[in-house]
Design an enzyme around this catalytic site. Structure first.
Site, PDB file in Angstrom:
ATOM      1  N   PRO A  23     -11.294  48.567 -16.898  1.00 34.59           N
ATOM      2  CA  PRO A  23     -10.701  47.350 -16.329  1.00 34.59           C
ATOM      3  C   PRO A  23     -10.458  46.063 -17.243  1.00 34.59           C
ATOM      4  O   PRO A  23     -11.432  45.620 -18.007  1.00 34.59           O
ATOM      5  CB  PRO A  23     -11.446  46.995 -14.918  1.00 34.59           C
ATOM      6  CG  PRO A  23     -12.816  47.823 -15.389  1.00 34.59           C
ATOM      7  CD  PRO A  23     -12.650  48.676 -16.286  1.00 34.59           C
ATOM      8  N   ASN A  24      -9.209  45.454 -17.155  1.00 34.88           N
ATOM      9  CA  ASN A  24      -8.877  44.245 -17.809  1.00 34.88           C
ATOM     10  C   ASN A  24      -8.352  44.393 -19.338  1.00 34.88           C
ATOM     11  O   ASN A  24      -8.207  43.464 -20.061  1.00 34.88           O
ATOM     12  CB  ASN A  24      -9.937  42.985 -17.508  1.00 34.88           C
ATOM     13  CG  ASN A  24      -9.944  42.909 -16.255  1.00 34.88           C
ATOM     14  OD1 ASN A  24      -9.270  42.560 -15.470  1.00 34.88           O
ATOM     15  ND2 ASN A  24     -11.273  43.090 -15.498  1.00 34.88           N
ATOM     16  N   ARG A  60      -6.115  37.955 -23.089  1.00 33.62           N
ATOM     17  CA  ARG A  60      -7.296  37.611 -22.002  1.00 33.62           C
ATOM     18  C   ARG A  60      -8.295  37.241 -23.060  1.00 33.62           C
ATOM     19  O   ARG A  60      -9.006  37.721 -24.108  1.00 33.62           O
ATOM     20  CB  ARG A  60      -7.757  38.861 -21.605  1.00 33.62           C
ATOM     21  CG  ARG A  60      -9.210  38.955 -20.860  1.00 33.62           C
ATOM     22  CD  ARG A  60      -9.681  40.326 -20.799  1.00 33.62           C
ATOM     23  NE  ARG A  60     -10.979  40.406 -20.364  1.00 33.62           N
ATOM     24  CZ  ARG A  60     -11.761  41.368 -20.291  1.00 33.62           C
ATOM     25  NH1 ARG A  60     -11.433  42.314 -21.009  1.00 33.62           N
ATOM     26  NH2 ARG A  60     -12.899  41.478 -19.506  1.00 33.62           N
ATOM     27  N   TYR A  85     -12.216  38.384 -27.263  1.00 39.00           N
ATOM     28  CA  TYR A  85     -11.780  39.772 -27.532  1.00 39.00           C
ATOM     29  C   TYR A  85     -10.806  39.934 -28.474  1.00 39.00           C
ATOM     30  O   TYR A  85     -10.188  41.011 -28.892  1.00 39.00           O
ATOM     31  CB  TYR A  85     -11.264  40.385 -26.059  1.00 39.00           C
ATOM     32  CG  TYR A  85     -12.179  40.266 -25.057  1.00 39.00           C
ATOM     33  CD1 TYR A  85     -13.171  41.525 -25.157  1.00 39.00           C
ATOM     34  CD2 TYR A  85     -12.405  39.586 -23.816  1.00 39.00           C
ATOM     35  CE1 TYR A  85     -14.090  41.411 -23.987  1.00 39.00           C
ATOM     36  CE2 TYR A  85     -13.205  39.478 -22.854  1.00 39.00           C
ATOM     37  CZ  TYR A  85     -14.054  40.708 -23.015  1.00 39.00           C
ATOM     38  OH  TYR A  85     -15.278  40.682 -21.831  1.00 39.00           O
ATOM     39  N   ASN A 107     -14.622  52.667 -23.826  1.00 40.19           N
ATOM     40  CA  ASN A 107     -15.070  51.163 -23.509  1.00 40.19           C
ATOM     41  C   ASN A 107     -14.861  51.276 -21.992  1.00 40.19           C
ATOM     42  O   ASN A 107     -13.680  50.887 -21.458  1.00 40.19           O
ATOM     43  CB  ASN A 107     -14.171  50.318 -24.126  1.00 40.19           C
ATOM     44  CG  ASN A 107     -14.492  48.718 -23.957  1.00 40.19           C
ATOM     45  OD1 ASN A 107     -15.394  48.573 -23.066  1.00 40.19           O
ATOM     46  ND2 ASN A 107     -13.998  47.859 -24.700  1.00 40.19           N
ATOM     47  N   ALA A 167     -16.066  46.231 -17.608  1.00 35.91           N
ATOM     48  CA  ALA A 167     -17.065  45.731 -16.846  1.00 35.91           C
ATOM     49  C   ALA A 167     -17.666  47.105 -15.972  1.00 35.91           C
ATOM     50  O   ALA A 167     -18.882  47.029 -15.553  1.00 35.91           O
ATOM     51  CB  ALA A 167     -16.165  45.185 -15.712  1.00 35.91           C
ATOM     52  N   GLU A 213     -19.682  55.080 -27.198  1.00 39.04           N
ATOM     53  CA  GLU A 213     -19.475  53.848 -26.283  1.00 39.04           C
ATOM     54  C   GLU A 213     -19.137  52.631 -27.118  1.00 39.04           C
ATOM     55  O   GLU A 213     -19.950  52.314 -28.046  1.00 39.04           O
ATOM     56  CB  GLU A 213     -20.742  53.519 -25.577  1.00 39.04           C
ATOM     57  CG  GLU A 213     -20.813  52.282 -24.308  1.00 39.04           C
ATOM     58  CD  GLU A 213     -21.809  51.883 -23.839  1.00 39.04           C
ATOM     59  OE1 GLU A 213     -23.047  52.833 -23.897  1.00 39.04           O
ATOM     60  OE2 GLU A 213     -21.982  50.861 -23.135  1.00 39.04           O
ATOM     61  N   HIS A 252     -17.876  48.311 -27.323  1.00 37.73           N
ATOM     62  CA  HIS A 252     -17.729  47.024 -26.216  1.00 37.73           C
ATOM     63  C   HIS A 252     -17.214  46.265 -27.787  1.00 37.73           C
ATOM     64  O   HIS A 252     -17.853  46.101 -28.885  1.00 37.73           O
ATOM     65  CB  HIS A 252     -18.917  46.527 -26.020  1.00 37.73           C
ATOM     66  CG  HIS A 252     -19.321  47.311 -24.930  1.00 37.73           C
ATOM     67  ND1 HIS A 252     -18.813  47.418 -23.673  1.00 37.73           N
ATOM     68  CD2 HIS A 252     -20.422  48.132 -25.084  1.00 37.73           C
ATOM     69  CE1 HIS A 252     -19.609  48.549 -22.966  1.00 37.73           C
ATOM     70  NE2 HIS A 252     -20.629  48.708 -23.817  1.00 37.73           N
ATOM     71  N   ARG A 283     -23.944  37.748 -24.664  1.00 33.27           N
ATOM     72  CA  ARG A 283     -23.347  37.147 -23.350  1.00 33.27           C
ATOM     73  C   ARG A 283     -24.330  37.173 -22.091  1.00 33.27           C
ATOM     74  O   ARG A 283     -25.337  37.066 -22.307  1.00 33.27           O
ATOM     75  CB  ARG A 283     -22.161  37.907 -23.017  1.00 33.27           C
ATOM     76  CG  ARG A 283     -21.126  38.033 -24.403  1.00 33.27           C
ATOM     77  CD  ARG A 283     -19.981  38.645 -24.203  1.00 33.27           C
ATOM     78  NE  ARG A 283     -19.027  38.054 -23.284  1.00 33.27           N
ATOM     79  CZ  ARG A 283     -18.034  38.572 -22.668  1.00 33.27           C
ATOM     80  NH1 ARG A 283     -17.507  39.885 -22.951  1.00 33.27           N
ATOM     81  NH2 ARG A 283     -17.314  38.015 -21.755  1.00 33.27           N
TER      82      ARG A 283
HETATM   83  C1  DHK Z   1     -15.039  44.273 -21.959  1.00 34.27           C
HETATM   84  C2  DHK Z   1     -15.047  43.972 -20.786  1.00 34.27           C
HETATM   85  O1  DHK Z   1     -14.097  43.663 -19.989  1.00 34.27           O
HETATM   86  C3  DHK Z   1     -16.534  43.271 -20.124  1.00 34.27           C
HETATM   87  O2  DHK Z   1     -16.663  43.337 -18.763  1.00 34.27           O
HETATM   88  C4  DHK Z   1     -17.621  43.914 -21.120  1.00 34.27           C
HETATM   89  C5  DHK Z   1     -16.431  44.371 -22.807  1.00 34.27           C
HETATM   90  C6  DHK Z   1     -17.571  43.737 -22.427  1.00 34.27           C
HETATM   91  C7  DHK Z   1     -16.202  44.406 -24.274  1.00 34.27           C
HETATM   92  O3  DHK Z   1     -16.697  43.539 -25.013  1.00 34.27           O
HETATM   93  O4  DHK Z   1     -15.303  45.196 -24.897  1.00 34.27           O
HETATM   94  O5  DHK Z   1     -18.871  43.054 -20.412  1.00 34.27           O
END
Ligand code: DHK
Length: 203
Positions: free
Chosen positions: A57-58, A65, A70, A121, A124, A145, A147, A154
């Site tokens: 998500p997101n 964002r 990111y 990835n 959340a 995995e 991130h 964080r």
């Molecule tokens: C991405 C997210 O959206 C967060 O909820 C994770 C992760 C970290 C990232 O670093 O890619 O906590």
């Protein structure tokens, strides 16, 4: 945690020999699905192992964002990079993103017995989803995995991952470059599995 620590899927020797068939590097195939008109196998056709790249998500908002965390690359940029590198490594990339947990689970199920590896990835869902953990535990191949951010620098709730316990490796805090690292590692693991003796696929 090493790959040998991953929960077994209960398939025993059969699951392992199935893995040996389904998870090799580019290879020559004799596959009835690829038969010629007269039913004769098509010799010399190379099939690249599928690697499924999943985004939670997101991550569709990448680029706009929280760019300080990111970065400025969009998810379309990441996908293009993955496809470019996939070609170089001889991998067939399937790339997905969803804000819905069940869709990610369905893509993991669809990878079973078909894909050579998964790069994920979970965003959340990393910190919340036993359902994604269980789906990944039922996948036979290597999982990396990823991130983008360094979750360990964080908030404390980001320090725990349900997914890491079934991952062959975890790449954290390398920005979107982490996807490329993950693909290179998956390619290596797939190659190693295909050359390992049948009983040692998970070692
Ligand atoms: C991405 C997210 O959206 C967060 O909820 C994770 C992760 C970290 C990232 O670093 O890619 O906590």
């Amino acid at each position: 945690m090493g790959e040998g620590d991953r929960p077994q899927d209960g398939g025993g020797g059969d699951a392992q020999s199935k893995g040996a068939r389904m998870h090799g590097p580019p290879r020559r195939v004799r596959d009835t699905a690829l038969s010629g008109a007269a039913g004769a196998p098509l010799e010399g056709i190379r099939v690249n192992p599928i690697v499924v790249v999943l985004n939670g998500p997101n991550l569709n908002l990448l680029g706009s964002r929280e760019p300080d965390i990111y970065g400025r690359e969009t998810l379309a940029d990441v996908e293009a990079d993955c496809r470019r590198l996939g070609k170089e490594l001889g991998l067939a990339i399937e790339f997905h993103q969803s804000n819905r947990e069940y869709e990610i689970i369905d893509w993991i199920h669809a990878a079973r017995g078909r894909a050579g590896g998964i790069v994920i990835n979970p965003a959340a869902f990393t910190h919340t989803s036993v359902a994604i953990l269980d789906a990944l535990a039922a996948f036979e191949g290597p999982i990396i995995e990823v991130h983008i951010s360094n979750v360990h620098r964080r908030e404390p709730f980001r320090h725990h991952s349900f997914v890491s316990g079934v991952a062959s490796g975890v790449i954290v805090g390398c920005g979107t470059q982490g996807y490329g690292f993950a693909l290179r590692r998956i390619a290596k693991l797939i190659e190693e599995r295909s050359s390992a003796p049948a009983g040692r696929q998970r070692a």
